[in-house]
Scaffold this active site. Sequence first.
Site, PDB file in Angstrom:
ATOM      1  N   LYS A  18      40.416  54.249  33.388  1.00 47.33           N
ATOM      2  CA  LYS A  18      41.636  53.531  32.669  1.00 47.33           C
ATOM      3  C   LYS A  18      41.361  52.198  33.341  1.00 47.33           C
ATOM      4  O   LYS A  18      41.466  52.061  34.634  1.00 47.33           O
ATOM      5  CB  LYS A  18      42.859  54.250  33.215  1.00 47.33           C
ATOM      6  CG  LYS A  18      43.904  53.387  32.526  1.00 47.33           C
ATOM      7  CD  LYS A  18      45.440  53.449  33.025  1.00 47.33           C
ATOM      8  CE  LYS A  18      45.495  52.528  34.091  1.00 47.33           C
ATOM      9  NZ  LYS A  18      45.654  50.955  33.613  1.00 47.33           N
TER      10      LYS A  18
ATOM     11  N   GLU B 261      40.763  52.782  47.645  1.00 40.81           N
ATOM     12  CA  GLU B 261      40.219  51.516  48.018  1.00 40.81           C
ATOM     13  C   GLU B 261      41.575  50.457  47.819  1.00 40.81           C
ATOM     14  O   GLU B 261      41.618  50.451  46.526  1.00 40.81           O
ATOM     15  CB  GLU B 261      38.999  50.875  47.488  1.00 40.81           C
ATOM     16  CG  GLU B 261      38.504  49.985  48.269  1.00 40.81           C
ATOM     17  CD  GLU B 261      38.611  48.649  47.585  1.00 40.81           C
ATOM     18  OE1 GLU B 261      39.547  47.991  47.916  1.00 40.81           O
ATOM     19  OE2 GLU B 261      37.790  48.395  46.508  1.00 40.81           O
TER      20      GLU B 261
ATOM     21  N   CYS C 220      40.230  42.039  47.244  1.00 41.84           N
ATOM     22  CA  CYS C 220      41.182  42.833  48.165  1.00 41.84           C
ATOM     23  C   CYS C 220      40.718  42.645  49.575  1.00 41.84           C
ATOM     24  O   CYS C 220      41.367  42.738  50.641  1.00 41.84           O
ATOM     25  CB  CYS C 220      41.041  44.407  47.813  1.00 41.84           C
ATOM     26  SG  CYS C 220      39.456  44.868  47.497  1.00 41.84           S
TER      27      CYS C 220
ATOM     28  N   GLU D 200      49.822  40.997  51.734  1.00 43.49           N
ATOM     29  CA  GLU D 200      48.887  40.405  50.772  1.00 43.49           C
ATOM     30  C   GLU D 200      49.472  39.516  49.580  1.00 43.49           C
ATOM     31  O   GLU D 200      50.274  39.912  48.750  1.00 43.49           O
ATOM     32  CB  GLU D 200      48.088  41.750  50.227  1.00 43.49           C
ATOM     33  CG  GLU D 200      46.845  41.461  49.480  1.00 43.49           C
ATOM     34  CD  GLU D 200      46.047  42.504  48.940  1.00 43.49           C
ATOM     35  OE1 GLU D 200      44.905  42.525  49.072  1.00 43.49           O
ATOM     36  OE2 GLU D 200      46.812  43.780  48.373  1.00 43.49           O
TER      37      GLU D 200
END
Length: 476
Positions: free
Chosen positions: A182, A256, A290, A387
């Site tokens: 997906k 992850e 990331c 983040e």
Amino acid sequence: MFEYAPAPESRSVVDIRPSYGLFVDGTFVDPSDGGSFKSVNPASEEVLAEIAEAGGEDVDRAVRAARTAYEKVWGPMPGRDRAKYLFRIARIVQERSRELAVLESLDNGKPIRESRDVDLPLVAAHFFYYAGWADKLEHAGFGANPRPLGVAAQVIPWNFPLLMLAWKIAPALAAGNTVVLKPAETTPLTALLFAEICQQADLPAGVVNIVTGAGDTGRALVEHPGVDKVAFTGSTEVGRAIARAVAGTRKKLTLELGGKAANIVFDDAPVDQAVEGIVNGIFFNQGHVCCAGSRLLVQESVADEVLESLKRRMARLRVGDPLDKNTDVGAINSAEQLARIRELSEVGAAEGAQRWSPPCELPDRGFWFAPTIFTGVTQAHRIAREEIFGPVLSVLTFRTPAEAVEKANNTPYGLSAGIWTDKGSRILWTADRLRAGVVWANTFNKFDPTSPFGGYKESGYGREGGRHGLEGYLNV
């Protein structure tokens, strides 16, 4: 100073269809409930295509197709024959790399220079690399007769749509698994073009299935009882939800997740080289990385010199049309992401950090944010803890190597870190103490298909890439 003339890459190399179906069992099919959504060019807000939205029935159909292909074709197939398909896919990716790069920049907003020179070569390299492993799995160090798991459910993010696809699909297929993938709802187009590449490579039907949609589609896929393995790259919040959904089942899981990487500059670092690494670490792909070096830790004695050089370099960054080959910083991927970047930047200023951006004209349409640095940041600031996932750098200082390590590790994340120094012994001393899955020395954001990548703590678990990337797709 010379002005750059516009150097746009041609859109004519890409043929975008008005609408796309789901890719199930080797063909494009309509969704069972007829739902759809739009994929938008973030640089212009132009609608690129209408995309099918997969519901529960569609996900079930894709998983069943993957199961049949696994049991009848792909699982029993000798590794050397699976390798031929992976090599073929890698070569077609190379042949169609210009088309893929333009489509990636249109759908994602990243500069064509990055799509063309970074993403696409790495995509092909991952398929070539894992093709080489397909007939050598017994020599990978996971036992004498490692077996595939079965059907892998893979959910990928919007920041590196095609590269994350390669990270997931290549090792899964090499190990003998079949896949239901997906893509992110804002960047589905290169995954759907990859489906055409699978057809072009005559990959057996059902080996790769692609279901498009948003969170509900991903949830249906992850929770499907016919799935043996779940691999997810994305936010820590969603990763936690997936871990809860998979807990207590027989499914294997690789996560992850987010990061808040420290880029540590010592007083003996080559300043110009370090500044290039800092810029690459946080402004590459608009900071939508990331493992971005979003916290800069500079030794106090050189902080002024480094910041002066960094500001000078940032003033040369070109923000604008992602298809212009001179562009350094492209568009923010979506209105939602832009709102989050703005919100956290305003919080940083309200909490007392000093904000600076180089003067630059942002386009009138699309989603844009100027490269930004915050100085006077402490570890208590939200911009140093959360983040942001955008072109925003928080600058902190330190006095001793021990303080640098303590500040670098003072985060719930642990995905990556960078070290800048002239001393090899200091690199080794520091790297040994950093709780990060990847530590770069005198460089940043360097990737290679032979090297494992993954995190500690809230940055996830499991490794992707290298020999280690096979482990998550094998019964060992």
